[in-house]
Write a protein that holds these residues in place. Structure first.
Motif, PDB file in Angstrom:
ATOM      1  N   THR A 141      -6.688   5.486   8.069  1.00 32.28           N
ATOM      2  CA  THR A 141      -7.390   4.252   8.420  1.00 32.28           C
ATOM      3  C   THR A 141      -8.866   4.514   8.699  1.00 32.28           C
ATOM      4  N   ARG A 142      -9.144   5.574   9.437  1.00 34.25           N
ATOM      5  CA  ARG A 142     -10.535   5.907   9.762  1.00 34.25           C
ATOM      6  C   ARG A 142     -11.335   6.235   8.510  1.00 34.25           C
ATOM      7  N   GLN A 143     -10.725   6.997   7.596  1.00 38.92           N
ATOM      8  CA  GLN A 143     -11.434   7.357   6.369  1.00 38.92           C
ATOM      9  C   GLN A 143     -11.701   6.129   5.506  1.00 38.92           C
ATOM     10  N   LEU A 144     -10.726   5.232   5.420  1.00 38.83           N
ATOM     11  CA  LEU A 144     -10.880   4.045   4.579  1.00 38.83           C
ATOM     12  C   LEU A 144     -11.862   3.039   5.157  1.00 38.83           C
ATOM     13  N   ALA A 145     -12.167   3.168   6.420  1.00 35.41           N
ATOM     14  CA  ALA A 145     -13.218   2.332   7.004  1.00 35.41           C
ATOM     15  C   ALA A 145     -14.597   2.791   6.551  1.00 35.41           C
ATOM     16  N   ARG A 146     -14.658   4.018   6.023  1.00 34.38           N
ATOM     17  CA  ARG A 146     -15.931   4.584   5.576  1.00 34.38           C
ATOM     18  C   ARG A 146     -16.110   4.492   4.066  1.00 34.38           C
ATOM     19  N   THR A 147     -15.019   4.717   3.334  1.00 35.23           N
ATOM     20  CA  THR A 147     -15.110   4.809   1.877  1.00 35.23           C
ATOM     21  C   THR A 147     -13.934   4.068   1.239  1.00 35.23           C
ATOM     22  N   PRO A 148     -14.086   3.594  -0.008  1.00 32.02           N
ATOM     23  CA  PRO A 148     -13.003   2.836  -0.645  1.00 32.02           C
ATOM     24  C   PRO A 148     -11.791   3.689  -1.015  1.00 32.02           C
ATOM     25  N   TYR A 149     -12.019   4.980  -1.246  1.00 26.51           N
ATOM     26  CA  TYR A 149     -10.930   5.889  -1.560  1.00 26.51           C
ATOM     27  C   TYR A 149     -10.981   7.072  -0.596  1.00 26.51           C
ATOM     28  N   LEU A 150      -9.933   7.842  -0.564  1.00 32.04           N
ATOM     29  CA  LEU A 150      -9.820   8.852   0.488  1.00 32.04           C
ATOM     30  C   LEU A 150     -10.773  10.025   0.329  1.00 32.04           C
ATOM     31  N   ALA A 151     -11.219  10.296  -0.888  1.00 26.79           N
ATOM     32  CA  ALA A 151     -12.193  11.367  -1.094  1.00 26.79           C
ATOM     33  C   ALA A 151     -13.609  10.821  -1.239  1.00 26.79           C
ATOM     34  N   GLY A 152     -13.758   9.513  -1.105  1.00 25.50           N
ATOM     35  CA  GLY A 152     -15.089   8.926  -1.241  1.00 25.50           C
ATOM     36  C   GLY A 152     -15.092   7.688  -2.102  1.00 25.50           C
ATOM     37  N   GLU A 153     -16.012   7.652  -3.051  1.00 25.39           N
ATOM     38  CA  GLU A 153     -16.200   6.460  -3.874  1.00 25.39           C
ATOM     39  C   GLU A 153     -15.290   6.411  -5.096  1.00 25.39           C
ATOM     40  N   VAL A 154     -14.653   7.535  -5.408  1.00 26.18           N
ATOM     41  CA  VAL A 154     -13.894   7.649  -6.664  1.00 26.18           C
ATOM     42  C   VAL A 154     -12.418   7.918  -6.380  1.00 26.18           C
ATOM     43  N   PHE A 155     -11.559   7.283  -7.143  1.00 28.45           N
ATOM     44  CA  PHE A 155     -10.114   7.497  -7.082  1.00 28.45           C
ATOM     45  C   PHE A 155      -9.775   8.931  -7.469  1.00 28.45           C
ATOM     46  N   THR A 156      -8.916   9.591  -6.674  1.00 27.98           N
ATOM     47  CA  THR A 156      -8.487  10.964  -6.964  1.00 27.98           C
ATOM     48  C   THR A 156      -6.977  11.093  -6.758  1.00 27.98           C
ATOM     49  N   ALA A 157      -6.471  12.283  -6.999  1.00 24.18           N
ATOM     50  CA  ALA A 157      -5.045  12.552  -6.793  1.00 24.18           C
ATOM     51  C   ALA A 157      -4.645  12.403  -5.333  1.00 24.18           C
ATOM     52  N   ALA A 158      -5.607  12.529  -4.412  1.00 29.73           N
ATOM     53  CA  ALA A 158      -5.296  12.301  -3.000  1.00 29.73           C
ATOM     54  C   ALA A 158      -4.801  10.880  -2.783  1.00 29.73           C
ATOM     55  N   ASP A 159      -5.329   9.948  -3.547  1.00 29.48           N
ATOM     56  CA  ASP A 159      -4.913   8.557  -3.429  1.00 29.48           C
ATOM     57  C   ASP A 159      -3.504   8.344  -3.986  1.00 29.48           C
ATOM     58  N   ILE A 160      -3.152   9.084  -5.009  1.00 27.18           N
ATOM     59  CA  ILE A 160      -1.780   9.043  -5.516  1.00 27.18           C
ATOM     60  C   ILE A 160      -0.825   9.526  -4.438  1.00 27.18           C
ATOM     61  N   SER A 161      -1.169  10.625  -3.818  1.00 24.72           N
ATOM     62  CA  SER A 161      -0.325  11.212  -2.782  1.00 24.72           C
ATOM     63  C   SER A 161      -0.108  10.255  -1.625  1.00 24.72           C
TER      64      SER A 161
END
Length: 214
Positions: A141-161
């Protein structure tokens, strides 16, 4: 061709394969029916859990390990930021948090709440597992308050997980997600790879449709 054994956490692997446009086939595994007589699958993973993959001479289990193998073997891919990329630390953290902190804990909540005898559904261990899930969710929740995806501005495998874990919690773990998480899942599930993976995973698609209605 890569063979993926089982849906469930195998959905992460299939979603990744779709995002990377790699050829594969899904070999269903019915855990609810028991795998004792599924000799082909037990030859791949004698421990009897999913997912597993067979890629030529390579056999692997554990969804996150499989994802890392596929991205390293068939990459590079923007789904995995390079180690020198500023996004790499967050990517690495949330890739593993999606299983170790979220899915692994909510799994026991799902089992207790849905499959245990009625008298055992509210138990200390399930409550502890839910507490672990909720504490780790605060990091998401804290990370998503800062960026749209978990690693930042771009969708990554972390978002799949993480998306897999949040879906499991929402549909089977009795967890009510907040607006931040729901908006995030709307973004990740809009990925074309997610949509294609859902068409492959017929059982998961039917289960999600039923669970979200209920």
């Amino acid at each position: 061709m890569i063979t993926v054994f089982g849906e469930g956490r195998g959905f992460r692997v299939i979603w990744l394969l779709e995002e990377m446009r790699l050829a594969y086939r899904l070999r269903p595994v019915d855990l609810l029916a028991g795998v004792e007589k599924d000799t082909e699958f037990l030859a791949i993973n004698p421990a009897g859990f999913i997912p597993a993959i067979q890629d030529g001479d390579v056999t692997m289990v554990e969804s996150i390990a499989i994802m890392e193998y596929l991205m390293a073997r068939y990459g590079p891919t923007p789904l995995a930021p390079a180690p020198h990329d500023p996004a790499f630390p967050a990517y690495q953290q949330f890739l593993h948090l999606g299983e170790a902190g979220l899915a692994a804990s909510i799994y026991f909540v799902v089992g207790a709440r849905n499959f245990a005898p009625e008298s055992e559904r509210q138990n200390w261990s399930a409550d502890q597992a839910l507490s672990v899930f909720e504490s780790r969710l605060t990091l998401v929740t804290r990370q998503l308050a800062r960026t749209p995806y978990l690693a930042g501005e771009v969708f990554t495998a972390a978002d799949i997980s993480v998306t897999y874990a949040l879906e499991l919690a929402q549909t089977s773990g009795g967890v009510r997600l907040g607006e931040v998480e729901r908006s995030y899942m709307a973004r990740t599930r809009a990925q074309e790879g997610y949509q294609r993976a859902m068409e492959t995973c017929k059982s998961r698609k039917a289960w999600l449709a039923k669970a979200l209605v209920e």
